[in-house]
Design an enzyme around this catalytic site. Structure first.
Site, PDB file in Angstrom:
ATOM      1  N   GLY A  16       0.852  -0.882   0.446  1.00  0.00           N
ATOM      2  CA  GLY A  16       0.172  -0.249   0.291  1.00  0.00           C
ATOM      3  C   GLY A  16       0.968   0.778  -0.047  1.00  0.00           C
TER       4      GLY A  16
ATOM      5  CD  GLU B 224       0.322 -10.139   1.442  1.00  0.00           C
ATOM      6  OE1 GLU B 224       0.283 -11.019   1.681  1.00  0.00           O
ATOM      7  OE2 GLU B 224      -0.087  -8.830   0.690  1.00  0.00           O
TER       8      GLU B 224
ATOM      9  CB  CYS C 142     -12.107   5.115 -30.776  1.00  0.00           C
ATOM     10  SG  CYS C 142     -11.275   4.960 -32.428  1.00  0.00           S
TER      11      CYS C 142
ATOM     12  CE1 TYR D  88      -1.457  -2.915  -9.053  1.00  0.00           C
ATOM     13  CE2 TYR D  88      -0.193  -0.901  -8.067  1.00  0.00           C
ATOM     14  CZ  TYR D  88      -0.586  -2.490  -7.817  1.00  0.00           C
ATOM     15  OH  TYR D  88      -0.859  -3.225  -6.678  1.00  0.00           O
TER      16      TYR D  88
ATOM     17  N   GLY E 122       3.784  -3.704  -3.443  1.00  0.00           N
ATOM     18  CA  GLY E 122       4.008  -3.634  -5.057  1.00  0.00           C
ATOM     19  C   GLY E 122       4.399  -2.283  -4.828  1.00  0.00           C
ATOM     20  NE  ARG E 123       0.116   2.775  -6.093  1.00  0.00           N
ATOM     21  CZ  ARG E 123      -0.662   2.444  -6.833  1.00  0.00           C
ATOM     22  NH1 ARG E 123      -0.432   3.089  -7.789  1.00  0.00           N
ATOM     23  NH2 ARG E 123      -1.978   1.818  -6.560  1.00  0.00           N
TER      24      ARG E 123
ATOM     25  CE1 TYR F 248      -8.175   2.204  -9.675  1.00  0.00           C
ATOM     26  CE2 TYR F 248      -6.235   2.171 -11.168  1.00  0.00           C
ATOM     27  CZ  TYR F 248      -7.337   1.597 -10.772  1.00  0.00           C
ATOM     28  OH  TYR F 248      -7.357   0.199 -10.549  1.00  0.00           O
TER      29      TYR F 248
HETATM   30  N1  LLP Z   1      -1.299  -7.403  -1.363  1.00  0.00           N
HETATM   31  C1  LLP Z   1      -2.995  -7.504  -1.744  1.00  0.00           C
HETATM   32  C2  LLP Z   1      -3.414  -8.492  -0.721  1.00  0.00           C
HETATM   33  C3  LLP Z   1      -3.036  -6.924  -2.709  1.00  0.00           C
HETATM   34  O1  LLP Z   1      -4.389  -6.717  -3.470  1.00  0.00           O
HETATM   35  C4  LLP Z   1      -1.850  -5.894  -2.996  1.00  0.00           C
HETATM   36  C5  LLP Z   1      -2.847  -4.504  -4.132  1.00  0.00           C
HETATM   37  C6  LLP Z   1      -0.836  -5.636  -2.905  1.00  0.00           C
HETATM   38  C7  LLP Z   1      -0.712  -5.817  -1.574  1.00  0.00           C
HETATM   39  C8  LLP Z   1       0.424  -4.643  -3.569  1.00  0.00           C
HETATM   40  O2  LLP Z   1      -0.009  -3.058  -2.973  1.00  0.00           O
HETATM   41  P1  LLP Z   1       0.545  -1.714  -3.642  1.00  0.00           P
HETATM   42  O3  LLP Z   1       1.824  -1.626  -2.876  1.00  0.00           O
HETATM   43  O4  LLP Z   1       1.013  -2.140  -4.974  1.00  0.00           O
HETATM   44  O5  LLP Z   1      -0.017  -0.885  -2.920  1.00  0.00           O
HETATM   45  N2  LLP Z   1      -4.477  -1.331  -9.211  1.00  0.00           N
HETATM   46  C9  LLP Z   1      -4.925  -0.294  -8.511  1.00  0.00           C
HETATM   47  C10 LLP Z   1      -4.109  -1.001  -7.489  1.00  0.00           C
HETATM   48  C11 LLP Z   1      -4.811  -2.245  -7.361  1.00  0.00           C
HETATM   49  C12 LLP Z   1      -3.960  -2.614  -6.066  1.00  0.00           C
HETATM   50  C13 LLP Z   1      -4.579  -3.819  -5.268  1.00  0.00           C
HETATM   51  N3  LLP Z   1      -4.045  -4.658  -4.170  1.00  0.00           N
HETATM   52  C14 LLP Z   1      -3.453   1.117  -9.189  1.00  0.00           C
HETATM   53  O6  LLP Z   1      -3.641   1.131 -10.698  1.00  0.00           O
HETATM   54  O7  LLP Z   1      -3.971   2.158  -8.657  1.00  0.00           O
END
Ligand code: LLP
Length: 442
Positions: free
Chosen positions: A248, A290, A367, A396, A292-293, A334
């Protein structure tokens, strides 16, 4: 940080990333092109390891592969010793195919199919994060038939609100994810698990949202989760040792953004774990995250070539690029904001004469009127053949890309110390029809 850490401007005014002139990359690999700066990616993974390497609390950093995954990425993540979160059979396949050790895989997903559960078990993934009663039952049954014992975590909906776009909030009570902490569902799930000899409950998981800037919600999350663990101990006599607080952490997309650092996050979480372990007399053995971003977001940029430039006098100037919502769905989905640079003329915008500067809408080639990557940005006057780099597209964008309007998916190239290496080849037109069948004949 908005552009990758190695970004520079060369004597000819070109943007250079990872020691590579991005205009030359565009000529070599074509545009639109996702470019990944390995130094930035490595730094983010090192920072997670460094700041979460607490002296007295074991941590597991699990990369959320939904942000961006492919074979090379999964291999790099494994080289750094990070685990991998997969949420479908497809992401699981990519991880295993790349050689990610199965014990380092956490299997997420709120609707795992029978086949997905079976492939997770067949490949011996480390932990299943169980989302709902249907999955719990199916997993327990399959494990019983096979006479095996599988480590699991239970996903909790903690009722903690993260201030971010509602589509990417996941911690509130009405969320489709997990077992609600209020009421009996979460407790009931734990009871069922402990009654099954085939499921070994390691701990609980929550993920409250994404692109979070106000990290005080993690203090609240840790409080709610440890309090719940203490309640489980008291009411069921079950001691839960592992806590997974999801991902997150937000990143910088536009110059005004001020995201907290990985170190800031590590501090808030450490203090919270210590404080609430004492308050609720319940310690934990291992903490999982966890991200990601915040690992891959700022490592990536997208290079586009400008085609049509349309100046509608006194109304709006459009610069159309050769990609758009097919390679970056986030603005239209978004309302996400991005920043761009004129990569072949990086002259400081402040040193440009006012009459040479324009406000542009950077629009895609799809389009749809909503196919706008940046609504309003000041740039030196653009012309067809210029190159635009949009920053912070590492997360993403590729993973949510589509073939809308028959647009082949971009190539992904990784750069480091003056060398470039293709990670994903650009799709060709025949990829668009490769699985099609003819109307008539065999
Ligand atoms: N763990 C779980 C269970 C998750 O569902 C997610 C993201 C993460 C970890 C990683 O979160 P991060 O560190 O990346 O914030 N498509 C959207 C983001 C959706 C995130 C879904 N879950 C966007 O483009 O902003």
């Amino acid at each position: 940080m908005l552009l990758p850490v190695t970004s520079k401007v060369d004597a000819g005014g070109h943007l250079v990333i990872g020691g590579c002139d991005v205009i030359s990359l565009g000529k070599k690999y074509g545009t639109p092109l996702y470019i990944i700066d390995l130094a930035t990616l490595r730094r983010q993974m090192e920072d997670y390891r460094k700041y979460f390497g607490y002296p007295d609390l074991e941590t597991g950093i699990i990369y959320a592969s939904k942000a961006f995954t492919c074979t090379a990425m999964a291999q790099l993540v494994s080289e750094y010793g990070l685990g991998m979160d997969v949420s479908t059979g497809g992401e699981l396949y990519i991880a295993l195919n790349a050689g990610v050790p199965p014990e380092k895989i956490l299997f997420h997903g709120n609707n795992k199919s029978y086949a997905e559960i079976v492939s997770g078990l067949d490949s011996k993934v480390g932990v299943f994060v169980v989302d709902n009663f249907h999955e719990l039952q199916m997993l327990a049954d399959i494990c019983r038939e096979r006479n095996i014992r599988q480590d699991i975590m239970i996903r909790i909906t903690p009722g903690v609100k993260a201030s971010t776009h509602e589509y990417i909030q996941t911690g509130n009570q009405e969320s489709k994810f997990g077992f609600a902490i209020n009421g009996q569902d979460a407790l009931e799930a734990i009871k069922i698990t402990s009654g099954s000899g085939n499921l070994k409950l390691k701990g609980i998981h929550a993920h409250i949202g994404s692109q979070i800037f106000n990290i005080s919600c993690y203090d609240r999350l840790v409080e709610v989760m440890i309090k719940f663990m203490a309640r489980v101990k008291e009411e069921l006599g079950i001691s839960l040792a592992h806590l997974d607080i999801g991902g997150g952490l937000g990143v910088k997309y536009v110059p005004e953004d001020r995201p907290p650092s990985i170190g800031d996050l590590a501090g808030v979480i450490y203090d919270a774990v210590k404080k609430y372990s004492v308050k609720f007399s319940h310690g934990i053995d291992k903490l999982y995250l966890e991200p990601g971003r915040s690992i891959v977001g700022n490592a990536g940029v997208t290079l586009y070539e400008v085609g049509a430039v349309k100046e509608i006098k006194d109304i709006r100037n459009y610069a159309a690029i050769d990609g758009g919502m097919s390679d970056n769905i986030r603005p239209i989905l978004y309302g996400a904001k991005y920043h761009a640079y004129l990569a072949n003329r990086m002259e400081d915008i402040k040193s440009c004469n006012e009459e040479d500067i324009r406000n542009y809408s950077i629009v895609g080639k799809h389009c749809e009127s909503g196919d706008v990557i940046i609504d309003d940005i000041r740039l030196p006057q653009l012309k067809s053949g210029d190159f635009i780099v949009v920053g912070t597209t590492g997360a993403y964008c590729y993973s949510m890309a589509s073939n809308y309007n028959g647009q082949p998916m971009n190539a992904v190239v990784a750069v480091e110390e003056g060398k470039s290496r293709l990670w994903i080849e650009r799709q060709a037109y025949n990829d668009l029809t490769i699985r099609d069948k003819r109307l008539y004949g065999d």
